[in-house]
Design an enzyme around this catalytic site. Structure first.
Site, mmCIF file in Angstrom:
data_model
loop_
_atom_site.group_PDB
_atom_site.id
_atom_site.type_symbol
_atom_site.label_atom_id
_atom_site.label_comp_id
_atom_site.label_asym_id
_atom_site.label_seq_id
_atom_site.Cartn_x
_atom_site.Cartn_y
_atom_site.Cartn_z
ATOM 1 N N GLY A 180 0.882 -1.202 0.024
ATOM 2 C CA GLY A 180 -0.016 -0.111 0.159
ATOM 3 C C GLY A 180 1.008 1.311 0.081
ATOM 4 O O GLY A 180 2.059 1.065 0.472
ATOM 5 N N GLN A 188 2.943 10.212 1.667
ATOM 6 C CA GLN A 188 4.401 9.535 1.873
ATOM 7 C C GLN A 188 5.099 9.875 0.682
ATOM 8 O O GLN A 188 6.472 9.606 0.623
ATOM 9 C CB GLN A 188 3.891 7.769 1.823
ATOM 10 C CG GLN A 188 3.431 7.337 3.053
ATOM 11 C CD GLN A 188 3.323 6.031 3.164
ATOM 12 O OE1 GLN A 188 2.121 5.379 2.641
ATOM 13 N NE2 GLN A 188 3.933 5.274 3.784
ATOM 14 N N CYS A 247 5.339 -0.144 7.699
ATOM 15 C CA CYS A 247 4.988 1.175 7.137
ATOM 16 C C CYS A 247 6.396 1.524 6.274
ATOM 17 O O CYS A 247 7.386 1.268 6.792
ATOM 18 C CB CYS A 247 4.679 2.034 8.123
ATOM 19 S SG CYS A 247 4.554 3.843 7.180
ATOM 20 N N LEU A 248 6.413 1.833 4.816
ATOM 21 C CA LEU A 248 7.384 2.414 3.916
ATOM 22 C C LEU A 248 8.106 3.668 4.688
ATOM 23 O O LEU A 248 9.235 3.787 4.288
ATOM 24 C CB LEU A 248 6.851 2.456 2.678
ATOM 25 C CG LEU A 248 6.318 1.207 2.220
ATOM 26 C CD1 LEU A 248 5.722 1.494 0.729
ATOM 27 C CD2 LEU A 248 7.524 -0.049 2.234
ATOM 28 N N HIS A 301 -4.727 1.425 7.343
ATOM 29 C CA HIS A 301 -3.634 1.924 7.587
ATOM 30 C C HIS A 301 -3.334 3.100 6.556
ATOM 31 O O HIS A 301 -2.822 4.245 7.055
ATOM 32 C CB HIS A 301 -2.475 0.855 7.503
ATOM 33 C CG HIS A 301 -1.170 1.273 7.372
ATOM 34 N ND1 HIS A 301 -0.183 0.913 8.550
ATOM 35 C CD2 HIS A 301 -0.231 1.928 6.715
ATOM 36 C CE1 HIS A 301 0.753 1.511 8.333
ATOM 37 N NE2 HIS A 301 1.038 2.253 7.036
ATOM 38 N N GLU A 302 -3.799 2.885 5.260
ATOM 39 C CA GLU A 302 -3.450 4.046 4.379
ATOM 40 C C GLU A 302 -4.403 5.223 4.786
ATOM 41 O O GLU A 302 -4.158 6.323 4.355
ATOM 42 C CB GLU A 302 -3.744 3.559 2.845
ATOM 43 C CG GLU A 302 -2.775 2.470 2.499
ATOM 44 C CD GLU A 302 -1.270 2.644 2.908
ATOM 45 O OE1 GLU A 302 -0.846 3.656 2.814
ATOM 46 O OE2 GLU A 302 -0.765 1.506 3.115
ATOM 47 N N HIS A 353 -3.086 7.415 7.007
ATOM 48 C CA HIS A 353 -1.912 8.616 6.671
ATOM 49 C C HIS A 353 -2.645 9.677 6.177
ATOM 50 O O HIS A 353 -2.184 10.778 6.281
ATOM 51 C CB HIS A 353 -1.354 7.707 5.435
ATOM 52 C CG HIS A 353 -0.134 6.827 5.796
ATOM 53 N ND1 HIS A 353 0.842 7.356 6.473
ATOM 54 C CD2 HIS A 353 0.190 5.576 5.713
ATOM 55 C CE1 HIS A 353 1.765 6.563 6.783
ATOM 56 N NE2 HIS A 353 1.179 5.310 6.084
#
Ligand code: K1U
Ligand code: ZN
Length: 174
Positions: free
Chosen positions: A46, A51, A94-95, A136-137, A140
Site C-alpha cells: 500500500g 508518503q 510502514c514504508l 492503515h493507508e 495516513h
C-alpha cells in the site's frame, strides 16, 4: 510512470490532514500511476499520497500474493461506511518506518466507498490484510501513523530511533 522518493518519519508532511480531490482527472491518475510504480518498487502492499509528499486523499493498494495476478486498487476520497465490531490484532509495516513492524488493533472487516481510477464511485468489502491495509493507508490521509496506535513510550522510542537514523544520513529503506 515514475518512481517517487518515499518520505521517512519523522517529517511534518506525514502529520498533515490531506485534502479531498475534486475529481479523478489526468493529474490525479498520473499521481496514482506513479504511486503504484513506487509501491511495487519499494516493495510494499500500500502507499498513501502524503508518503510521496502530496497532501491529497489518494491511496494505492495491491495485496495480491506473488503467485496471484496483480490486483491494483486506485482509491481517492475513501470513507468507511461500515466497520465490524470484531477487532483484529495484526502486525503492520510502514514504508515511512523502514524495518519497524508493530502490532495494531483495528476492525477485522470494513466496507469502503471511494472514487476509482476512472472517477467512478465504488464500494469494496474488505477483510484480512486488505482491510488492515486500507485502514492503515486511510490513517495516513489524516496524519495518523502506525506509531500513533502504540503506547507513548513505544512511540517515542521508535520516533527517536528514526530521527537518529535520519540525522546520521543512514540509508533507511528505499
Ligand atoms: O503505508 C505503507 O507504508 C505501506 C505498508 C502497508 C501495510 C502493510 C502491512 C500492514 C499494514 C499496512 C507496507 O506495504 S509495509 C511493507 C510490506 O508490508 C510488504 C513488503 C513486501 C511484501 C509484502 C509486504
Ligand atoms: Zn504506512
Amino acid at each position: 510512470m515514475a518512481i517517487l522518493p518515499i518520505i521517512k518519519a519523522p517529517d511534518p508532511i506525514l502529520k498533515k490532514r490531506c485534502a479531498p480531490v475534486e475529481r479523478v482527472d489526468d493529474e490525479i491518475r498520473r499521481l496514482m500511476d506513479d504511486m503504484l510504480e513506487t509501491m511495487y518498487a519499494a516493495p510494499g502492499v500500500g502507499l498513501a499520497a502524503p508518503q510521496v509528499g502530496v497532501t491529497r486523499r489518494v491511496i494505492v493498494i495491491d495485496t495480491a500474493r506473488h503467485d496471484e495476478e496483480p490486483n491494483p486498487l486506485f482509491i481517492a476520497n475513501p470513507t468507511i461506511v461500515e466497520a465490524s465490531e470484531e477487532i483484529a490484532l495484526r502486525e503492520e509495516g510502514c514504508l515511512s518506518f523502514p524495518d519497524q513492524y508493530e502490532e495494531v488493533e483495528r476492525p477485522e472487516r470494513v466496507r469502503v466507498r471511494y472514487l476509482d481510477h476512472e472517477n467512478e464511485i465504488r464500494e469494496i468489502e474488505a477483510d484480512g490484510l486488505l482491510a488492515i491495509c486500507i485502514q492503515h493507508e486511510m490513517d495516513h490521509l489524516d496524519g495518523v501513523l502506525m506509531v500513533d496506535h502504540l503506547s507513548g513510550l513505544k512511540r517515542s522510542m521508535i520516533l527517536r530511533r528514526m530521527a537518529k537514523l535520519k540525522k546520521a544520513g543512514a540509508p533507511v529503506g528505499a
